[in-house]
Scaffold this active site. Structure first.
Site, PDB file in Angstrom:
ATOM      1  N   ARG A  52       0.824  -1.215   0.000  1.00 45.42           N
ATOM      2  CA  ARG A  52       0.000   0.000   0.000  1.00 45.42           C
ATOM      3  C   ARG A  52       0.857   1.264   0.000  1.00 45.42           C
ATOM      4  O   ARG A  52       0.459   2.290   0.544  1.00 45.42           O
ATOM      5  CB  ARG A  52      -0.975   0.009   1.172  1.00 45.42           C
ATOM      6  CG  ARG A  52      -2.036  -1.079   1.094  1.00 45.42           C
ATOM      7  CD  ARG A  52      -3.024  -0.980   2.236  1.00 45.42           C
ATOM      8  NE  ARG A  52      -3.941  -2.109   2.235  1.00 45.42           N
ATOM      9  CZ  ARG A  52      -4.635  -2.506   3.299  1.00 45.42           C
ATOM     10  NH1 ARG A  52      -4.531  -1.853   4.445  1.00 45.42           N
ATOM     11  NH2 ARG A  52      -5.445  -3.543   3.226  1.00 45.42           N
ATOM     12  N   ARG A  56      -3.322   6.327   0.129  1.00 40.13           N
ATOM     13  CA  ARG A  56      -3.845   7.466   0.880  1.00 40.13           C
ATOM     14  C   ARG A  56      -2.825   8.197   1.734  1.00 40.13           C
ATOM     15  O   ARG A  56      -3.092   9.307   2.190  1.00 40.13           O
ATOM     16  CB  ARG A  56      -5.008   6.998   1.761  1.00 40.13           C
ATOM     17  CG  ARG A  56      -6.237   6.578   0.958  1.00 40.13           C
ATOM     18  CD  ARG A  56      -7.288   5.939   1.848  1.00 40.13           C
ATOM     19  NE  ARG A  56      -6.842   4.642   2.338  1.00 40.13           N
ATOM     20  CZ  ARG A  56      -7.526   3.913   3.218  1.00 40.13           C
ATOM     21  NH1 ARG A  56      -8.660   4.369   3.722  1.00 40.13           N
ATOM     22  NH2 ARG A  56      -7.057   2.734   3.613  1.00 40.13           N
ATOM     23  N   ARG A  65      -6.823  11.441  -6.986  1.00 35.44           N
ATOM     24  CA  ARG A  65      -8.017  10.612  -6.845  1.00 35.44           C
ATOM     25  C   ARG A  65      -9.280  11.401  -6.522  1.00 35.44           C
ATOM     26  O   ARG A  65     -10.396  10.846  -6.586  1.00 35.44           O
ATOM     27  CB  ARG A  65      -7.813   9.608  -5.690  1.00 35.44           C
ATOM     28  CG  ARG A  65      -7.289   8.229  -6.051  1.00 35.44           C
ATOM     29  CD  ARG A  65      -8.318   7.289  -6.642  1.00 35.44           C
ATOM     30  NE  ARG A  65      -9.602   7.313  -6.001  1.00 35.44           N
ATOM     31  CZ  ARG A  65      -9.929   6.645  -4.907  1.00 35.44           C
ATOM     32  NH1 ARG A  65      -9.032   5.913  -4.294  1.00 35.44           N
ATOM     33  NH2 ARG A  65     -11.156   6.715  -4.428  1.00 35.44           N
ATOM     34  N   ASP A 101      -6.931  -3.279  -7.239  1.00 31.77           N
ATOM     35  CA  ASP A 101      -7.601  -3.852  -6.084  1.00 31.77           C
ATOM     36  C   ASP A 101      -7.905  -5.308  -6.380  1.00 31.77           C
ATOM     37  O   ASP A 101      -8.130  -5.691  -7.537  1.00 31.77           O
ATOM     38  CB  ASP A 101      -8.900  -3.097  -5.770  1.00 31.77           C
ATOM     39  CG  ASP A 101      -9.464  -3.492  -4.406  1.00 31.77           C
ATOM     40  OD1 ASP A 101      -9.114  -2.832  -3.412  1.00 31.77           O
ATOM     41  OD2 ASP A 101     -10.236  -4.465  -4.346  1.00 31.77           O
ATOM     42  N   TYR A 185     -15.111 -12.732   0.394  1.00 36.03           N
ATOM     43  CA  TYR A 185     -15.880 -11.536   0.044  1.00 36.03           C
ATOM     44  C   TYR A 185     -17.178 -11.918  -0.677  1.00 36.03           C
ATOM     45  O   TYR A 185     -18.250 -11.358  -0.414  1.00 36.03           O
ATOM     46  CB  TYR A 185     -15.055 -10.610  -0.843  1.00 36.03           C
ATOM     47  CG  TYR A 185     -14.141  -9.683  -0.088  1.00 36.03           C
ATOM     48  CD1 TYR A 185     -14.639  -8.795   0.871  1.00 36.03           C
ATOM     49  CD2 TYR A 185     -12.779  -9.667  -0.336  1.00 36.03           C
ATOM     50  CE1 TYR A 185     -13.804  -7.935   1.558  1.00 36.03           C
ATOM     51  CE2 TYR A 185     -11.929  -8.808   0.354  1.00 36.03           C
ATOM     52  CZ  TYR A 185     -12.456  -7.948   1.296  1.00 36.03           C
ATOM     53  OH  TYR A 185     -11.615  -7.091   1.981  1.00 36.03           O
TER      54      TYR A 185
END
Length: 385
Positions: A52, A56, A65, A101, A185
């Site tokens: 990552r 962010r 973004r 992702d 998921y």
């Protein structure tokens, strides 16, 4: 039905040489410290990158973004490429990892999934019954042709190519979600603390479970293969939720599908001194200290270790037989520098017990991390004697 859903010679991709233009084939990335470490060669300093690292924690990422949904950003080749390159420019890490992702291949295979801010992937229609599984698996994963720029994976292929063109000798790592994490998921319908529904389906309807795992393996395998064919020099399979499993359940009901997913890339080779080499494959799981040997046995060349187990103990459990990646505790990134530095040096010292070591975090970069700390950490590692 057998629990073995791994490689079937009739439906797995054949062994093939990477194209002459691939960075590994051209020798552009073949001698990079990361690739050499992944192949078991100990480097003077461990190569370093961060899970990552593109995201962010970077102000340039947040600016780019703004106003764009996560999955839209992943499927915008220009944006995905720029986001991938940002931490390489800023931190000087030894590898880029493609910005995407794990649910992207599900979306491209026709699954109605979205990433809800603050929650994560959410499925419009969970897969919980035999009929649900039959409906899902009726979509042929072969439609995700990994070398078809005009097919569903076209934006991924273009994004990787754009990125590799700018990275030069810095390797790009492709990645995908492991079959169990994708299946969890799909069955849960979103994030879960214990993945109880998924684990129940595993035992209540093993035939449907195996069909689901086989489908997930081929979908994520195609995603991985597309990235490698387009120019990625290594591939990593993430099993975010495997830590919820017992060793017995993992070995019987999950590991064969992970093997099947990795087989989509295992057969891709390039010529190197001493003969053909395969593209390095990394397998990482969260909370998987008890599963390390079984994860290695899926066919991984490198095992990623999370922050819950020291690297020297992980290496011992693996018989000191495999290169390791990890495992700085992400929480330490917010500690005083002296505390973080001591921790990083300890991780590197413990990593010396493995044949080779790539320094990484024991999970992803927290969103509120000061980017300057990551840059300073890279400088520390690169400056070690």
């Amino acid at each position: 039905m057998s629990s073995d859903v791994s490689a079937d010679p009739h439906d797995q991709p054949a062994t093939a040489a990477l194209g002459a233009a691939h960075p590994l084939s051209r020798g552009v990335t073949a001698a990079a410290p990361l690739i050499r470490a992944y192949q078991g060669e100990r480097m003077p300093q461990p190569p370093v990158w961060f899970m990552r690292q593109a995201g962010r924690s970077l102000p340039e990422y947040r600016a780019l973004r703004e106003g764009t949904a996560m999955l839209d950003a992943c499927l915008d080749p220009q944006m995905a490429s720029e986001i991938t390159l940002q931490p390489v420019r800023r931190h000087g890490v030894d590898a880029a990892i493609f910005f995407s992702d794990i649910v992207v291949p599900l979306r491209l295979a026709g699954v109605a999934v979205d990433i809800v801010p603050g929650r994560g992937p959410v499925l419009e229609r969970p897969v919980r019954t035999a009929s649900d599984v039959a409906r899902l698996t009726a979509a042929d994963p072969a439609a995700l042709a990994p070398d078809d720029v005009c097919g569903p994976l076209g934006p991924v292929i273009e994004g990787v190519r754009r990125t590799v063109d700018q990275l030069g000798p810095t390797p790009l790592i492709g990645f995908g979600g492991a079959p169990f994490t994708l299946a969890a998921y799909l069955v849960e319908g979103g994030p879960s603390k214990d993945h109880l529904r998924a684990r129940t389906l595993m035992h209540a309807d093993p035939e449907s479970w195996q069909a689901l795992m086989r489908w997930c393996a081929d979908v994520t395998g195609a995603f991985l293969r597309a990235q490698v064919l387009a120019g990625a020099s290594a591939a990593q399979l993430f099993d975010s939720w495997a830590g919820s499993l017992s060793l017995d359940d993992y070995a019987k009901h999950v590991a064969p599908a992970s093997t099947r997913a990795l087989e989509h890339v295992r057969g891709l080779t390039y010529d190197a001194e001493g003969g053909a080499r395969n593209v390095p494959l990394v397998h990482f799981g969260v909370g998987t200290g008890e599963l390390l040997k079984a994860m290695r046995d899926t066919g991984a060349d490198v095992i990623g270790v999370d922050y819950r187990i020291p690297l020297d103990e992980a290496s011992r459990r693996l018989g000191h037989s495999v290169p390791l990646q990890g495992n700085v505790d992400p929480a330490m990134l917010g500690a005083p520098w002296s505390v973080l530095e001591q921790h990083v040096r300890d991780v590197i010292e413990r990593g010396a017990s493995a044949p080779a070591h790539v320094l990484n975090l024991g999970h992803g970069v927290p969103p509120d991390t000061d980017p300057g700390v990551l840059t300073r950490l890279v400088e520390l590692v690169h400056g070690l004697d």
